[in-house]
Design a protein around this motif. Structure first.
Motif, PDB file in Angstrom:
ATOM      1  N   SER A 183       0.773  -1.087  -0.049  1.00  0.00           N
ATOM      2  CA  SER A 183       0.095   0.021  -0.007  1.00  0.00           C
ATOM      3  C   SER A 183       1.040   1.215   0.168  1.00  0.00           C
ATOM      4  O   SER A 183       1.805   1.396   0.449  1.00  0.00           O
TER       5      SER A 183
ATOM      6  N   HIS B  24      -0.247   5.833   0.254  1.00  0.00           N
ATOM      7  CA  HIS B  24      -1.012   6.889   0.309  1.00  0.00           C
ATOM      8  C   HIS B  24      -0.514   8.134   0.093  1.00  0.00           C
ATOM      9  O   HIS B  24       0.488   8.518   0.423  1.00  0.00           O
TER      10      HIS B  24
ATOM     11  N   ASP C 250      -5.173  10.400  -2.905  1.00  0.00           N
ATOM     12  CA  ASP C 250      -4.850   9.122  -3.669  1.00  0.00           C
ATOM     13  C   ASP C 250      -4.226   7.760  -3.094  1.00  0.00           C
ATOM     14  O   ASP C 250      -3.651   8.390  -1.795  1.00  0.00           O
TER      15      ASP C 250
ATOM     16  N   SER D 106      -6.796  -1.767  -5.809  1.00  0.00           N
ATOM     17  CA  SER D 106      -7.441  -0.662  -5.702  1.00  0.00           C
ATOM     18  C   SER D 106      -6.657   0.659  -6.084  1.00  0.00           C
ATOM     19  O   SER D 106      -5.660   0.825  -5.371  1.00  0.00           O
TER      20      SER D 106
ATOM     21  N   ASP E  48      -6.693   5.096  -6.503  1.00  0.00           N
ATOM     22  CA  ASP E  48      -7.681   6.223  -6.702  1.00  0.00           C
ATOM     23  C   ASP E  48      -6.601   7.377  -7.033  1.00  0.00           C
ATOM     24  O   ASP E  48      -5.692   7.806  -6.308  1.00  0.00           O
TER      25      ASP E  48
ATOM     26  N   VAL F 266     -12.573   5.592  -6.700  1.00  0.00           N
ATOM     27  CA  VAL F 266     -11.716   4.350  -6.819  1.00  0.00           C
ATOM     28  C   VAL F 266     -11.877   3.283  -7.985  1.00  0.00           C
ATOM     29  O   VAL F 266     -12.948   3.132  -8.453  1.00  0.00           O
TER      30      VAL F 266
ATOM     31  N   THR G 281     -11.100  -0.402  -9.314  1.00  0.00           N
ATOM     32  CA  THR G 281     -10.760  -1.787  -8.599  1.00  0.00           C
ATOM     33  C   THR G 281     -10.520  -2.841  -9.744  1.00  0.00           C
ATOM     34  O   THR G 281     -11.488  -3.118 -10.376  1.00  0.00           O
TER      35      THR G 281
ATOM     36  N   THR H  96      -1.510   9.258  -9.850  1.00  0.00           N
ATOM     37  CA  THR H  96      -1.881   9.082  -8.309  1.00  0.00           C
ATOM     38  C   THR H  96      -0.845   9.721  -7.302  1.00  0.00           C
ATOM     39  O   THR H  96       0.381   9.266  -7.523  1.00  0.00           O
TER      40      THR H  96
ATOM     41  N   ARG I  36      -7.899   5.663   3.435  1.00  0.00           N
ATOM     42  CA  ARG I  36      -8.842   5.548   2.524  1.00  0.00           C
ATOM     43  C   ARG I  36      -8.628   4.107   1.609  1.00  0.00           C
ATOM     44  O   ARG I  36      -7.311   3.906   1.643  1.00  0.00           O
ATOM     45  N   GLY I  37      -9.507   3.532   1.283  1.00  0.00           N
ATOM     46  CA  GLY I  37      -9.191   2.453   0.096  1.00  0.00           C
ATOM     47  C   GLY I  37     -10.078   1.299   0.610  1.00  0.00           C
ATOM     48  O   GLY I  37      -9.845   0.076  -0.293  1.00  0.00           O
TER      49      GLY I  37
END
Length: 710
Positions: free
Chosen positions: A573, A575, A579, A593, A595, A600, A602, A651, A669-670
């Protein structure tokens, strides 16, 4: 008959054959000061005198003398381990002098044999201190030089509350405190205010955490574990703290400023590797020390890496192992009893087993060697590895001009020594990173050096200059080096600084086993049931920081192999403010996923069975993010491209790129799963570049050297 120390108490014991007589001091004497001890026995009656204490006892039965006189007496320890359950097997760590037996002076310098001893009484250096909950204590240290304060240290504890540090001006108008309160770290300063890590972060997890607490210039700042930072600007400049610095708590008679600390509870746990304003903190040279235990951590699981776990301990751990529903491998790797002859595996980090993790600096530090290396010497050892680089042994003088080292470079064994006037360097032509056991001997005779592997001489070399002797200082490093010496070691090891990633055994100097007083970091018993990769264990913290600040941008590609032990968990991950990119397992499906700021996107791969990816085999995953399109490829099978809204192609992230389930991912988020990834990962590439995982940052229960297969 024995005189010993246990938990700071002096103990005198003897057994004439009909039972043990024991005399134990009421006070403790592990305070770094000299103490005069007298012990005497007259038939069955014994007496122990130390300071103002006099303790007497009488042995049971009717026997009044020993049946025979021993030929050998041991001072400071016993070779190997004895079988007397009433007597400690720990060797004495300190200084002994002025020994008189029956009015005859004993000169230890004329002993028949000495191991791990040195003449005189050198200044003790203690970089680790611990405090027991049953006996609250503190360490009082000199006030730091300069304006303000920066404290760098590591700690671990099981307790949610405790005062870690307190210092102030003499009138306490200005102060600084660092505390644990309800499992959060809180830094308070006057003037300055307060910083807190908040309720989401829990630091009483019995794991090591590295902290930098700073009050300098116009800033109050906390940096934790290399990836969490908190800061606030302060109107007033930092002032000199001319009062003492207290670690672990303060004396009962010392009144700290009102509301200066977030807790009035002493700290219980371990503090180590501390520096104050860039100066090393030697806890052994403190102004005052109360109930503080030096160079010991009660949270570590073994007092010596040379101890072998009992069968009962191994079975107890196995009995707690359970299989995750449908997955082929247990969440907790099965424990096994490995013979001591198999040696030790030196991995980049391993938080269970014998050692305690120091990230990629696993090693044993010996305080002394069993023989001299000043002139001629011969080291021998066995090794096996599949890695192509790592330090096997390093020892040097104070300036690192005199040194002895042998290491792995490009799969080849290198031996080098320097008397201070020019190095001799020998390198094998053949590579030995084949996973098989090999025997090596490195030898120096005068200015000449020789390297033997598997009984054949594979290289030789000659030192330069007129100097004949190599002067070394403790500690000596086996299997790796400490992080703080890496910069000065690299020039002597062709840039090699990584720990040896493999197995070592039968380490000897001049045909004598190398052992004795040591500190161990990140070791496990060597086993055939491992393979290359990174293992992420169960628990609240188990992740790797691949990049500390990573921008995904418009195009991003990542590949890796996984062997999960659970069918849910975040694999990777990153972040930004809004985004993000998240790769995770969710009930057996692989989900990507993304953003870009407009919703989002996926991509999901769903196998025929929710347990297919945790079947005990390796599976390949490829992540492709190209502008607003996301694609997943799992074991060669690609998902259909999934497109997001037009207009947002980048992103924008600037936080760390994590491998594994970082603790705060659920708060971001996510839609990350609440399950933690448990299992193995290998062959990680980011944007077609293979990641050098040994140089990344490991947090928590991560073993970066090998993956268990059971």
């Amino acid at each position: 008959m024995t005189v010993a120390m246990e938990e700071g108490h002096v103990i005198f014991q003897y057994n004439l054959g009909s039972g043990v007589a024991t005399m134990k001091s009421d006070n403790t004497y592990h305070d770094g000061e000299w103490h005069h001890v007298e012990v005497a026995r007259q038939q069955r009656n014994g007496v122990l005198k130390i300071a103002s204490e006099t303790i007497q006892a009488e042995s049971p039965g009717n026997v009044k003398q020993f049946s025979s006189t021993p030929e050998t007496m041991f001072f400071g320890g016993y070779p190997g381990e004895h079988d007397y359950i009433d007597i400690t097997n720990e060797d004495f760590n300190g200084c002994i002098d002025n020994i008189v037996m029956s009015s005859v002076a004993v000169d230890l310098s004329k002993s028949k044999e000495s191991i791990d001893t040195a003449p005189g009484c050198p200044i003790k250096v203690a970089s680790l201190v611990s405090f027991d909950k049953s006996a609250p204590g503190y360490v009082k240290y000199d006030s730091p030089d300069g304006n303000g304060l920066q404290l760098v240290f590591k700690f671990k504890t099981e307790e949610p509350d405790g005062l870690i540090l307190y210092t102030s001006t003499r009138n306490q108008n200005s102060y600084l405190s660092l505390s644990l309160a309800e499992s959060a770290l809180i830094l308070r300063a006057a003037p300055g205010g307060e910083l807190t890590t908040g309720s989401y972060e829990k630091y009483n997890d019995s794991e090591w955490h590295v902290v930098i607490a700073t009050r300098e210039h116009n800033e109050l700042r906390l940096d934790i574990d290399d990836f969490k930072s908190y800061a606030v600007k302060v109107a007033e400049q930092a002032v000199p703290f001319d009062g003492p610095v207290y670690f672990g708590g303060v004396p009962e008679i010392y009144n700290i400023a009102a509301a200066a600390s977030a807790t009035d509870t002493n700290f219980y746990g371990c503090i180590g590797d501390a520096t104050l304003n860039s100066k090393l903190v030697n806890f052994a040279q403190s102004q005052d020390r109360f109930n503080a235990h030096l160079q010991k951590c009660p949270l570590q699981k073994s007092s010596s890496v040379f101890e072998k776990p009992s069968v009962e301990e191994v079975r107890a751990e196995v009995s707690q192992t359970f299989l995750s529903d449908g997955c082929a491998l247990p969440v907790e790797p099965a424990q096994e009893e490995v013979p001591t002859t198999e040696g030790f595996r030196f991995d980049e980090d391993y938080s269970s087993g014998y050692g305690f993790g120091s990230k990629r600096n696993s090693r044993i530090q010996f305080n002394a060697l069993p023989g001299s290396t000043r002139a001629d010497f011969k080291f021998s050892f066995d090794f096996k590895t599949t890695a192509d680089e790592g330090i096997i042994f390093y020892a040097s003088g104070k300036t690192h001009r005199d040194y002895i080292t042998f290491y792995l470079k490009d799969g080849k064994i290198v031996f080098s020594f320097n008397t201070g006037t020019g190095a001799a360097l020998m390198r094998s032509e053949q590579s030995y990173d084949d996973g098989a056991w090999h025997s090596a001997v490195v030898e120096r005779r005068d200015e000449h050096g020789m390297l033997f592997i598997d009984g054949f001489q594979v290289a030789n070399g000659t030192g330069k200059g007129d100097s004949k002797f190599i002067d070394l200082k403790e500690p000596v490093y086996y299997g790796g080096i400490a992080a703080e010496v890496a910069d000065v070691v690299r020039p002597n090891t062709e840039g090699t600084e990584l720990s040896f990633n493999g197995c070592l055994r039968n380490f000897r100097l001049n045909n004598q086993r190398v052992g004795g007083s040591h500190d161990a970091y990140g070791l496990i018993r060597c086993s055939a049931n491992v393979e290359p990769g990174i293992f992420f264990g169960d628990g609240p913290r188990a992740n790797v920081i691949l990049r500390k600040r990573f921008s995904v941008g418009r195009v991003f590609e990542m590949t890796l192999d996984v062997k999960p032990r659970k069918n849910s968990g975040v694999i990777a991950s990153v972040h930004g403010r809004r985004d993000f990119v998240i790769l995770q397992l969710n009930n057996g499906s692989v989900e990507l996923s993304v953003d870009n700021g407009k919703g989002v996107i996926t991509a999901r791969y769903t196998p025929p069975s929710p347990w297919m990816l945790c079947d005990g085999n390796w599976h390949s995953i490829q992540v492709i993010k190209n502008k607003n399109i996301a694609i997943l490829v799992v074991d060669g099978t690609s998902t259909n491209p999934v497109s997001g809204k037009i207009g947002a192609t980048s992103t924008d992230t600037k936080n760390p790129l994590f491998l594994g389930s970082q603790p705060l991912v659920q708060k971001r988020r996510g839609g990350a799963t609440s399950e933690r990834f448990v299992g193995c990962i290998r062959n990680v590439t980011v944007n077609k570049e293979l990641e050098a995982l040994a140089y990344t940052t490991f947090v928590g229960n991560v073993n970066a050297g090998s993956c268990p297969t059971i």
